[in-house]
Structure formats: structure tokens, C-alpha cells
Motif scaffolding. Structure first.
Motif, PDB file in Angstrom:
ATOM      1  N   GLY A  59       0.802  -1.233   0.000  1.00 47.81           N
ATOM      2  CA  GLY A  59       0.000   0.000   0.000  1.00 47.81           C
ATOM      3  C   GLY A  59       0.825   1.269   0.000  1.00 47.81           C
ATOM      4  N   ASP A  60       0.111   2.357  -0.160  1.00 44.73           N
ATOM      5  CA  ASP A  60       0.710   3.690  -0.209  1.00 44.73           C
ATOM      6  C   ASP A  60       1.472   3.977   1.091  1.00 44.73           C
ATOM      7  N   GLN A  61       2.630   4.560   0.941  1.00 42.56           N
ATOM      8  CA  GLN A  61       3.507   4.852   2.088  1.00 42.56           C
ATOM      9  C   GLN A  61       2.797   5.668   3.172  1.00 42.56           C
ATOM     10  N   GLN A  62       2.188   6.780   2.779  1.00 47.55           N
ATOM     11  CA  GLN A  62       1.536   7.665   3.754  1.00 47.55           C
ATOM     12  C   GLN A  62       0.384   6.945   4.469  1.00 47.55           C
ATOM     13  N   THR A  63      -0.474   6.297   3.679  1.00 46.54           N
ATOM     14  CA  THR A  63      -1.645   5.614   4.246  1.00 46.54           C
ATOM     15  C   THR A  63      -1.238   4.536   5.235  1.00 46.54           C
ATOM     16  N   GLN A  64      -0.275   3.692   4.839  1.00 41.25           N
ATOM     17  CA  GLN A  64       0.120   2.571   5.697  1.00 41.25           C
ATOM     18  C   GLN A  64       0.870   3.051   6.942  1.00 41.25           C
ATOM     19  N   ARG A  65       1.702   4.063   6.792  1.00 36.28           N
ATOM     20  CA  ARG A  65       2.433   4.597   7.965  1.00 36.28           C
ATOM     21  C   ARG A  65       1.455   5.217   8.968  1.00 36.28           C
ATOM     22  N   GLU A  66       0.395   5.858   8.460  1.00 40.72           N
ATOM     23  CA  GLU A  66      -0.622   6.439   9.360  1.00 40.72           C
ATOM     24  C   GLU A  66      -1.344   5.338  10.136  1.00 40.72           C
ATOM     25  N   LYS A  67      -1.618   4.220   9.466  1.00 42.96           N
ATOM     26  CA  LYS A  67      -2.284   3.089  10.135  1.00 42.96           C
ATOM     27  C   LYS A  67      -1.364   2.490  11.206  1.00 42.96           C
ATOM     28  N   ILE A  68      -0.092   2.325  10.858  1.00 40.81           N
ATOM     29  CA  ILE A  68       0.891   1.754  11.793  1.00 40.81           C
ATOM     30  C   ILE A  68       0.981   2.630  13.047  1.00 40.81           C
ATOM     31  N   GLU A  69       0.990   3.930  12.815  1.00 33.82           N
ATOM     32  CA  GLU A  69       1.029   4.914  13.910  1.00 33.82           C
ATOM     33  C   GLU A  69      -0.243   4.816  14.756  1.00 33.82           C
ATOM     34  N   ALA A  70      -1.388   4.732  14.071  1.00 32.80           N
ATOM     35  CA  ALA A  70      -2.690   4.719  14.756  1.00 32.80           C
ATOM     36  C   ALA A  70      -2.843   3.501  15.668  1.00 32.80           C
ATOM     37  N   CYS A  71      -2.385   2.335  15.200  1.00 33.14           N
ATOM     38  CA  CYS A  71      -2.581   1.137  16.030  1.00 33.14           C
ATOM     39  C   CYS A  71      -1.369   0.870  16.926  1.00 33.14           C
ATOM     40  N   ALA A  72      -0.352   1.742  16.836  1.00 33.87           N
ATOM     41  CA  ALA A  72       0.827   1.668  17.721  1.00 33.87           C
ATOM     42  C   ALA A  72       1.438   0.272  17.778  1.00 33.87           C
ATOM     43  N   CYS A  73       1.701  -0.290  16.598  1.00 32.97           N
ATOM     44  CA  CYS A  73       2.228  -1.658  16.584  1.00 32.97           C
ATOM     45  C   CYS A  73       3.756  -1.717  16.454  1.00 32.97           C
TER      46      CYS A  73
END
Length: 261
Positions: A134-148
Motif C-alpha cells: 500500500g501507499d507509504q503515507q496511508t500505511q504509515r498512518e495506520k501503523i502509527e494509529a494502532c501503535a504496533c
């Protein structure tokens, strides 16, 4: 674990570790509510707009060199509104819908407590890597959001690489990052096309398909080594693999000791 054979596990993110689909449904309902209460849309119109956006997201082709993901996705909303309501393009309303959808979705992306506990336990004996397309920005935002981030030795986003899953190159890049061989790695994910096919393409030791409904796929290819209904079933699969490896070593050892010297 980690003694014979398996040294690392690669995890997909969306609908494997986090329920992106459920978060997306919550976000869509939020937008439908806002279109009705704030912008006086009928429920049918509001749902039609959202259905069109979801169809566009499924077919989305994004080239980050040409357009940022934010502009592209606001355009999806803009087109969907115009296709449903007609009249002039309404970029402001489209942007409002997009940001409401995006922020609501991110708010509902959580790494469940039992998933965190499982990852913590696995990491005591294995190297863990997050591998998401997936898109860099979108996936990094998800990773940040779920704090994994704290649960992984490395995180690889397809949109930041030359090729995404199922290309073997991204899997081999992951192996190099962790200092392991493909035959020492297991891929876990919900997509037969990207996760399972990719793991097979790259020659990984095993692929584990998460099939939440446990219904048989329409197409029988590719064939995963293991099928589970939840990521929480993974430790049992890894134990089974370990047991099988140990049993084989035992058999090989017995066979070699019985040979005449």
C-alpha cells in the motif's frame, strides 16, 4: 521455537493484525450520518455516494510520483458526489467527507490486547516483521494509529519498495533485513493473492492463510500450507511445525544410527 527451522514470522497488517474492514465500515456510517444531518442528503443518496467511493477505492491505481494519495482520494469523493447528485463539482464537501472518513477509520484501528500479548510472547523466541502493501503515507498512518511498532524487529511498507507483495524481491529484502533465509520464515496474512502467493513465490518455509469465515476459496490456487480463522491461532500452528520438524529430525537420526558403519 526458533531452534530448528523457523526463525522469523512476517505478518500482514490489514485484516490480519487489525480489522481494517470493520474500521472502514464505521467510517462510512459516520460520513453517511454527516451527509444526512449536516448537508440534508437523503439516506439513499448518502449511501450511494459512499458505495461509489468504496468501488473507486477497490479499483484504485495510485502513482505517488504523479499525485499524493490525499488528492486522489478527495477526487474519489468529488466524483462520487457529482455522479450521485449532479451539478457543479464540490471539492470542499469532498474534502470534508474524505477527512471525516479517514480520521474515523484511523480512530478505530486498534491492535487488540490479546494480539499484543501473542506478539510479545512470539518475539521471545522469533524475529517478527510487519510486511504491508500500500501507499507509504496511508500505511504509515495506520501503523502509527494502532501503535504496533514496538512489537516488531522491522516494518516494511510495499509503497516504499521497488515491488510489493507478491513479488519475491520484497520478501527477500525482508529476509536480508532480519539476517535470515527464506526457508527459515513463515508468512501470515489474509490475502491469497499477495500474502500466500508471495510467500510461495519467495520460497518461504510456510504460508499461513487467515480465513475468518473458514469458507473454501472459489479459486483453489494458491494453496497455503496452513489455514486458520484468527491470527491468535498462529502459536498452535508454529508449535505443530516445530513438533513436525523435531519428529523428522528424530526419524532421520534413527535412520542414520541404524545404518551399518
Amino acid at each position: 521455537m526458533g531452534l530448528h527451522g523457523v526463525k522469523a514470522v512476517f505478518f500482514d497488517l490489514d485484516n490480519t493484525l487489525i480489522d481494517t474492514a470493520a474500521a472502514g465500515r464505521r467510517a462510512i456510517e459516520e460520513v453517511i450520518g454527516a451527509l444526512q444531518s449536516k448537508h440534508r442528503y437523503g439516506e439513499g443518496e448518502a449511501r450511494a455516494v459512499c458505495d461509489k467511493v468504496q468501488a473507486k477505492l477497490l479499483k484504485e491505481c495510485h502513482d505517488p510520483a504523479k499525485m499524493c494519495i490525499t488528492d486522489l482520494r478527495i477526487s474519489h469523493w468529488e466524483e462520487a458526489i457529482q455522479e450521485t447528485i449532479g451539478g457543479e463539482a464540490n471539492r470542499d464537501l469532498a474534502a470534508e467527507c474524505y477527512y471525516l472518513w479517514k480520521t474515523t477509520r484511523l480512530q478505530h484501528l486498534t491492535l487488540a490486547e490479546d494480539t499484543r500479548a501473542m506478539l510479545t510472547e512470539l518475539r521471545k523466541s522469533l524475529r517478527l516483521l510487519l510486511l504491508t502493501n500500500g501507499d507509504q503515507q496511508t500505511q504509515r498512518e495506520k501503523i502509527e494509529a494502532c501503535a504496533c511498532q514496538p512489537y516488531f524487529d522491522a516494518i516494511v511498507v510495499g509503497g516504499e519498495q521497488k515491488e510489493e507483495k507478491p513479488a519475491p524481491s520484497i520478501f527477500h529484502y525482508c529476509c536480508d533485513l532480519l539476517g535470515v533465509q527464506p526457508a527459515e520464515c513463515v508468512m501470515v496474512g489474509d490475502s491469497l493473492d499477495t500474502d500466500i502467493q508471495g510467500g510461495l513465490n519467495a520460497g518461504l518455509k510456510a504460508t499461513v492463510w487467515i480465513n475468518k469465515t473458514m469458507t473454501a476459496p472459489v479459486d483453489t490456487t494458491p494453496v497455503p500450507h496452513y489455514i486458520i480463522s484468527s491470527v491468535l491461532d498462529l502459536p498452535a500452528v508454529l508449535q505443530k511445525m516445530e513438533h513436525n520438524i523435531n519428529a523428522k529430525l528424530e526419524t532421520d537420526h534413527m535412520a542414520s544410527s541404524n545404518e551399518p558403519h
